[in-house]
Design a protein around this motif. Sequence first.
Motif, PDB file in Angstrom:
ATOM      1  N   LEU A  85      30.849  84.122  59.428  1.00 14.16           N
ATOM      2  CA  LEU A  85      30.414  83.755  60.781  1.00 14.16           C
ATOM      3  C   LEU A  85      31.603  83.406  61.670  1.00 14.16           C
ATOM      4  O   LEU A  85      31.596  83.705  62.868  1.00 14.16           O
ATOM      5  CB  LEU A  85      29.443  82.574  60.708  1.00 14.16           C
ATOM      6  N   ALA A  86      32.623  82.776  61.095  1.00 12.83           N
ATOM      7  CA  ALA A  86      33.829  82.484  61.871  1.00 12.83           C
ATOM      8  C   ALA A  86      34.479  83.782  62.343  1.00 12.83           C
ATOM      9  O   ALA A  86      34.926  83.888  63.499  1.00 12.83           O
ATOM     10  CB  ALA A  86      34.804  81.658  61.029  1.00 12.83           C
ATOM     11  N   ARG A  87      34.530  84.782  61.461  1.00 16.97           N
ATOM     12  CA  ARG A  87      35.108  86.078  61.853  1.00 16.97           C
ATOM     13  C   ARG A  87      34.266  86.738  62.953  1.00 16.97           C
ATOM     14  O   ARG A  87      34.802  87.255  63.938  1.00 16.97           O
ATOM     15  CB  ARG A  87      35.198  86.988  60.638  1.00 16.97           C
ATOM     16  N   GLU A  88      32.955  86.736  62.766  1.00 12.82           N
ATOM     17  CA  GLU A  88      32.067  87.390  63.721  1.00 12.82           C
ATOM     18  C   GLU A  88      32.161  86.762  65.101  1.00 12.82           C
ATOM     19  O   GLU A  88      32.036  87.457  66.120  1.00 12.82           O
ATOM     20  CB  GLU A  88      30.621  87.308  63.231  1.00 12.82           C
ATOM     21  N   THR A  89      32.350  85.465  65.157  1.00 11.19           N
ATOM     22  CA  THR A  89      32.366  84.753  66.440  1.00 11.19           C
ATOM     23  C   THR A  89      33.759  84.559  67.004  1.00 11.19           C
ATOM     24  O   THR A  89      33.917  83.977  68.083  1.00 11.19           O
ATOM     25  CB  THR A  89      31.693  83.377  66.282  1.00 11.19           C
ATOM     26  N   GLY A  90      34.763  85.035  66.293  1.00 13.45           N
ATOM     27  CA  GLY A  90      36.135  84.850  66.757  1.00 13.45           C
ATOM     28  C   GLY A  90      36.583  83.410  66.738  1.00 13.45           C
ATOM     29  O   GLY A  90      37.431  82.995  67.533  1.00 13.45           O
ATOM     30  N   THR A  91      36.040  82.627  65.823  1.00 17.71           N
ATOM     31  CA  THR A  91      36.412  81.214  65.703  1.00 17.71           C
ATOM     32  C   THR A  91      37.711  81.089  64.920  1.00 17.71           C
ATOM     33  O   THR A  91      37.815  81.567  63.792  1.00 17.71           O
ATOM     34  CB  THR A  91      35.305  80.428  64.987  1.00 17.71           C
ATOM     35  N   ALA A  92      38.697  80.459  65.526  1.00 16.43           N
ATOM     36  CA  ALA A  92      39.998  80.303  64.873  1.00 16.43           C
ATOM     37  C   ALA A  92      39.914  79.294  63.740  1.00 16.43           C
ATOM     38  O   ALA A  92      39.339  78.212  63.892  1.00 16.43           O
ATOM     39  CB  ALA A  92      41.046  79.843  65.889  1.00 16.43           C
ATOM     40  N   VAL A  93      40.474  79.667  62.591  1.00 15.62           N
ATOM     41  CA  VAL A  93      40.583  78.760  61.450  1.00 15.62           C
ATOM     42  C   VAL A  93      42.019  78.791  60.958  1.00 15.62           C
ATOM     43  O   VAL A  93      42.767  79.733  61.238  1.00 15.62           O
ATOM     44  CB  VAL A  93      39.621  79.150  60.300  1.00 15.62           C
ATOM     45  N   CYS A  94      42.417  77.761  60.234  1.00 16.42           N
ATOM     46  CA  CYS A  94      43.783  77.722  59.715  1.00 16.42           C
ATOM     47  C   CYS A  94      43.834  76.865  58.464  1.00 16.42           C
ATOM     48  O   CYS A  94      42.927  76.070  58.193  1.00 16.42           O
ATOM     49  CB  CYS A  94      44.760  77.196  60.760  1.00 16.42           C
ATOM     50  N   SER A  95      44.887  77.035  57.709  1.00 13.92           N
ATOM     51  CA  SER A  95      45.107  76.208  56.529  1.00 13.92           C
ATOM     52  C   SER A  95      46.375  75.390  56.737  1.00 13.92           C
ATOM     53  O   SER A  95      47.215  75.731  57.570  1.00 13.92           O
ATOM     54  CB  SER A  95      45.241  77.076  55.272  1.00 13.92           C
ATOM     55  N   PHE A  96      46.499  74.316  55.976  1.00 13.08           N
ATOM     56  CA  PHE A  96      47.681  73.467  56.025  1.00 13.08           C
ATOM     57  C   PHE A  96      48.276  73.374  54.634  1.00 13.08           C
ATOM     58  O   PHE A  96      47.552  73.137  53.662  1.00 13.08           O
ATOM     59  CB  PHE A  96      47.336  72.067  56.539  1.00 13.08           C
ATOM     60  N   ASP A  97      49.551  73.561  54.552  1.00 10.14           N
ATOM     61  CA  ASP A  97      50.242  73.495  53.270  1.00 10.14           C
ATOM     62  C   ASP A  97      50.430  72.033  52.887  1.00 10.14           C
ATOM     63  O   ASP A  97      51.126  71.293  53.594  1.00 10.14           O
ATOM     64  CB  ASP A  97      51.600  74.195  53.374  1.00 10.14           C
ATOM     65  N   PRO A  98      49.785  71.572  51.795  1.00  7.18           N
ATOM     66  CA  PRO A  98      49.953  70.164  51.410  1.00  7.18           C
ATOM     67  C   PRO A  98      51.399  69.806  51.092  1.00  7.18           C
ATOM     68  O   PRO A  98      51.763  68.628  51.098  1.00  7.18           O
ATOM     69  CB  PRO A  98      49.059  70.033  50.168  1.00  7.18           C
ATOM     70  N   MET A  99      52.228  70.823  50.839  1.00 11.87           N
ATOM     71  CA  MET A  99      53.629  70.558  50.532  1.00 11.87           C
ATOM     72  C   MET A  99      54.432  70.194  51.772  1.00 11.87           C
ATOM     73  O   MET A  99      55.602  69.831  51.685  1.00 11.87           O
ATOM     74  CB  MET A  99      54.260  71.774  49.850  1.00 11.87           C
ATOM     75  N   THR A 100      53.821  70.333  52.970  1.00  9.59           N
ATOM     76  CA  THR A 100      54.510  69.938  54.194  1.00  9.59           C
ATOM     77  C   THR A 100      54.005  68.594  54.717  1.00  9.59           C
ATOM     78  O   THR A 100      54.382  68.169  55.804  1.00  9.59           O
ATOM     79  CB  THR A 100      54.333  71.005  55.286  1.00  9.59           C
ATOM     80  N   SER A 101      53.120  67.941  53.967  1.00  6.91           N
ATOM     81  CA  SER A 101      52.583  66.655  54.405  1.00  6.91           C
ATOM     82  C   SER A 101      53.680  65.593  54.443  1.00  6.91           C
ATOM     83  O   SER A 101      54.632  65.617  53.660  1.00  6.91           O
ATOM     84  CB  SER A 101      51.476  66.189  53.455  1.00  6.91           C
ATOM     85  N   GLY A 345      48.839  69.224  66.875  1.00 11.57           N
ATOM     86  CA  GLY A 345      49.826  69.833  67.766  1.00 11.57           C
ATOM     87  C   GLY A 345      50.341  71.164  67.270  1.00 11.57           C
ATOM     88  O   GLY A 345      50.771  72.003  68.061  1.00 11.57           O
ATOM     89  N   SER A 346      50.312  71.374  65.958  1.00 16.62           N
ATOM     90  CA  SER A 346      50.861  72.604  65.399  1.00 16.62           C
ATOM     91  C   SER A 346      49.833  73.729  65.306  1.00 16.62           C
ATOM     92  O   SER A 346      50.163  74.820  64.843  1.00 16.62           O
ATOM     93  CB  SER A 346      51.445  72.331  64.010  1.00 16.62           C
ATOM     94  N   LEU A 347      48.581  73.483  65.734  1.00 18.50           N
ATOM     95  CA  LEU A 347      47.599  74.569  65.754  1.00 18.50           C
ATOM     96  C   LEU A 347      48.075  75.658  66.706  1.00 18.50           C
ATOM     97  O   LEU A 347      48.654  75.371  67.763  1.00 18.50           O
ATOM     98  CB  LEU A 347      46.230  74.054  66.198  1.00 18.50           C
ATOM     99  N   GLU A 348      47.811  76.886  66.357  1.00 17.48           N
ATOM    100  CA  GLU A 348      48.353  78.003  67.133  1.00 17.48           C
ATOM    101  C   GLU A 348      47.638  78.188  68.466  1.00 17.48           C
ATOM    102  O   GLU A 348      46.441  77.938  68.592  1.00 17.48           O
ATOM    103  CB  GLU A 348      48.264  79.295  66.321  1.00 17.48           C
ATOM    104  N   GLY A 349      48.409  78.653  69.441  1.00 19.26           N
ATOM    105  CA  GLY A 349      47.869  79.048  70.742  1.00 19.26           C
ATOM    106  C   GLY A 349      47.149  77.940  71.468  1.00 19.26           C
ATOM    107  O   GLY A 349      47.534  76.764  71.394  1.00 19.26           O
TER     108      GLY A 349
END
Length: 495
Positions: A85-101, A345-349
């Motif tokens: 559904l996220a793909r169909e609706t163009g909803t932006a998703v992202c992951s966070f690398d726990p190694m950068t916490s 702040g680091s989310l894209e666009g």
Amino acid sequence: MDQAPKGGYLSCNGSNGRHIGVIGAGMAGLRSAELLLRAGFQVTVIEGRDRLGGRTQQFRLPNGHEVDVGANWIHGAADNPLMELARETGTAVCSFDPMTSLVVDENGNLLPVEEGAEYSLMMWILFEKAFEYSREHTAEIDPSTSLLDFCRERVAEVVPGTDESFQKKRRILLQMCELWGNYVGSPIRGQSLKFFWLEESVEGENLFCAGTYRRILKKIAQPVVEGANILYQTRAVEIRGRSSGGVGVVTADGQTLEFDELIVTTPLGWLKQNLGAFRPSLPDRLAQAIQSIDYGSLEKVYISFPKAFWLTGDRTVNGFCHWLTPAYDLHKNPSRWANECLELGSLEGPNGHATLLFYINGEESSHVTSKVRCLTGPKEREEFLFSFFKPYYSRLPLYDENDPNCQPNGCMSTDWLSDDLAGNGSYSNFQIGLRQGDQDIVTMRAGVPAEGIWLAGEHTAPFTALGTVTGAYLSGEDVANRIIAVHREGAVGGF
């Protein structure tokens, strides 16, 4: 989602003459209603709020950015209908690398990035050991044993050694483990080791819904808005089964609504508080199951700034920030609640904005929400939240007390704990003392079909999706499918 007008009845296959009631217009209610409409049933949705979505809701911050105040993750991207559904609706998703916490220790010192990454890795190794042990030994584990007990017992396996430096590492690792409370909405010391295996999620990455759930919710709700009768601001005060004279609902404004079947998708917390609403009373085993599973208190606090100062220069922060059992803030936090935030702040666009999203649970949730609730105006609420969380955001890299960009300029905090329609909390989980957690879920999932009463929601989901939006969605799909099967051959989807 904003309130929509009442729709007519949609029957792709022609009306089959059966009328189904659905209490609650969250993910479970909307998904079940959609499939029932598609199968030719008449559907009436009874919703206590003036909007759709339940605990899936958005809010616009003073900086103009919209954020989720309820669900904001897709847990397990592999073979997940919400990911599609996220793909169909163009909803932006992202992951966070726990190694950068980033990790701030109990004395307020920011650990080197490499050291923080090491602790994040060790924490997940320890939890994986707990998952495996819980799966393999659930029958023999003492119900009083907590997840924290296991972590304390096994920490030496992850951090071997005997000298003082190893003892310090183990202490920090155990403090990291306390952050698990923000994953399930309740402190780790009260979480069951016996049923920890029920907290494992769908395979794949956990993705943050950077574009919010708005479009996904609209997509799911559209066929219901177009095809069902939706009764907004209508609260059920009595839920009747067949043996009470017919399946139906008595509402707070005195209406009596009659159905052939009734799906109850209210949150687990609401069920706990309203067992007396059922006529006849729910079977003892089902009532026991509802009371046995715990209900969490996860809350969110958003704090915005003129600029994401923590990203200046080498972008030191990218993802989560953890403050471990702080000993430097005993005036505001004498219990030394660990704190955690996700920087946005680091989310894209266009999805990126200078905001920190704090997750809190347990006693800290109760403290913060009760304080904010008692304050009379937005200015006072802002001042309290800015002050309460300052010991944490002020320890981010590049913070400067005299820099205007480091001074917060907006905030909002959730208060599911005072929301009776949400059951005064959020998300089911499994606490110490639980003896039949898996069977409790199966019992709730079954409902009382003989009475025409069916249950759905994240507390009745498949074991790999309990406590998630995906789980609520799948539970609605399953219960609709079973009703379809009762009334005619064939079904759509399900698990």
